[in-house]
Design a protein around this motif. Structure first.
Motif, PDB file in Angstrom:
ATOM      1  N   SER A 288       0.844  -1.187   0.000  1.00 16.15           N
ATOM      2  CA  SER A 288       0.000   0.000   0.000  1.00 16.15           C
ATOM      3  C   SER A 288       0.883   1.242   0.000  1.00 16.15           C
ATOM      4  O   SER A 288       1.880   1.287   0.728  1.00 16.15           O
ATOM      5  N   PRO A 289       0.553   2.250  -0.817  1.00 20.50           N
ATOM      6  CA  PRO A 289       1.380   3.462  -0.841  1.00 20.50           C
ATOM      7  C   PRO A 289       1.272   4.244   0.455  1.00 20.50           C
ATOM      8  O   PRO A 289       0.252   4.193   1.145  1.00 20.50           O
ATOM      9  N   ILE A 290       2.341   4.956   0.783  1.00 17.39           N
ATOM     10  CA  ILE A 290       2.316   5.863   1.936  1.00 17.39           C
ATOM     11  C   ILE A 290       1.399   7.031   1.605  1.00 17.39           C
ATOM     12  O   ILE A 290       1.530   7.658   0.552  1.00 17.39           O
ATOM     13  N   GLY A 291       0.460   7.319   2.495  1.00 18.99           N
ATOM     14  CA  GLY A 291      -0.518   8.363   2.254  1.00 18.99           C
ATOM     15  C   GLY A 291       0.112   9.698   1.930  1.00 18.99           C
ATOM     16  O   GLY A 291       1.034  10.146   2.603  1.00 18.99           O
ATOM     17  N   ALA A 292      -0.384  10.350   0.878  1.00 17.01           N
ATOM     18  CA  ALA A 292       0.032  11.664   0.393  1.00 17.01           C
ATOM     19  C   ALA A 292       1.392  11.614  -0.292  1.00 17.01           C
ATOM     20  O   ALA A 292       1.575  12.209  -1.342  1.00 17.01           O
TER      21      ALA A 292
END
Length: 367
Positions: A288-292
């Motif tokens: 999952s990508p790091i938020g922002a």
């Protein structure tokens, strides 16, 4: 007009990532014991090699804290302003940064992670712009280039592009290693900014709709899991929800390996993952990508190394993120440490964002 750049390297930055330590502050000896290989110098050489022949006056530190990297990058004209004892530590980073400030540099460039960023900021504050070449484990601060190639571009253009106020985050590594993300805003540094070159700060999404979306994603991934297949589950609250859906205890800020509903390894390091892939070559990676910030690979999940990805197969990468996170993350990035692998990702990735729902998101290629 020639610019003067102060440059330093944290020689042990990022060593804890691949061996599952979630950080290297105070853990360099343990990282080496587990087989970690220093890589911050290599990351710095990648950046500085692209600046060979540029009209830059370099100031640096002796030996592994700067001089060795400049020489390896083919830059032979520089001034050594600080000579640390070996091994180096936070006090050396601060002392070197103060020496750069006293010499009147136009920019301080460092290669390290959040801890190095905090030490540099402690020394120079907002009196001079700073820029990080990313080499740490987490890098939640917004003072880093997105990868070494982007760092070279920002150094080259420094003085001609605007600076912005960027967050320096103080992350509690002891809490992080125990599975708790405890971070506070430490200050705002001046950082050269170019869109798609300078990374953003991490955001945490916890709205009620986000929690429902995590449940939907988890239900879908659990439904499509293939028997007799190794699943490497990356860090994050969305991926943790997948583990919980399977009735398993997740390592929130680490990497777990699952097959047929059984945990084969929790908080696995790179070496463990490679050994499992030897035994179970049919595999999927869920990240999952790091938020922002938008990093899918290379931030907080260095255990999923280029060697692990190539052995599992890049086509077997599954990316998951909630709609709220994606709305605040307009672009995705990969910085695995292998520029060729990063290019193979292509210019977009499909991201599972709900039950049988996916969005295609652009991947920025800067290598």
């Amino acid at each position: 007009m020639k610019k003067t750049v102060g440059f330093l390297v944290n020689p042990v930055a990022g060593m804890g990532g691949a061996v599952g330590l979630a950080g290297t502050d105070g853990q360099a000896a343990e990282a080496l014991r587990r087989g970690a290989v220093p890589h911050s110098a290599d990351r710095a050489v990648q950046a500085l090699s692209a600046l060979r022949g540029q009209d830059i006056a370099w100031c640096t530190c002796s030996a592994p804290m700067g001089e060795d990297v400049l020489a390896a990058a083919g830059i032979d004209h520089y001034t050594v302003l600080y000579r640390p004892a070996v091994p180096t530590g936070a006090a050396d980073t601060k002392a070197a940064s103060r020496a750069f400030l006293a010499a009147g540099v136009d920019l301080v460039v460092f290669c390290g992670g959040d801890g190095t960023a905090k030490d540099v900021f402690d020394a120079v504050g907002r009196e001079v712009p700073i820029l990080g070449i990313p080499a740490g484990v987490k890098m939640y601060s917004a003072v880093f280039a997105v990868n070494p190639a982007a760092a070279a571009d920002l150094i080259r253009r420094a003085g001609a592009v605007p600076c912005r106020d960027s967050e320096v985050m103080d992350v509690d590594e002891e809490a992080y290693r125990s599975g708790r993300l405890t971070a506070r805003l430490y200050g705002y540094a001046c950082v050269p900014y170019v869109a798609e070159r300078t990374q953003g700060g991490k955001q945490v999404f916890e709205q009620q709709d986000e929690e429902r979306a995590k449940d939907d994603i988890a239900a879908f991934i659990a439904e499509i899991m293939i028997p007799d297949t190794l699943y490497i589950i990356g860090a994050g609250s969305t991926t943790a929800r997948i583990m919980e859906r399977l009735g398993l205890l997740p390592t929130l800020l680490g990497v777990d390996a699952v097959r047929n509903g059984e945990v084969l390894a929790c908080n696995a390091d790179e070496r463990t993952l490679l050994a499992l892939l030897d035994t179970y070559p049919r595999a999927k990676i869920v990240a999952s990508p790091i938020g922002a910030q938008g990093f899918v690979l290379g931030r907080g999940n260095q255990q999923i190394s280029p060697a692990v990805i190539r052995k599992a197969g890049l086509r077997n990468l599954i990316v998951v993120a909630t709609p709220g996170k994606l709305a605040a993350t307009p672009l995705l990035y990969v910085d695995s440490g292998d520029p060729m692998l990063d290019r193979e990702v292509g210019d977009s990735l499909q991201v599972v964002s709900g039950y049988r729902i996916a969005q295609r998101k652009r991947v920025v290629q800067t290598n």
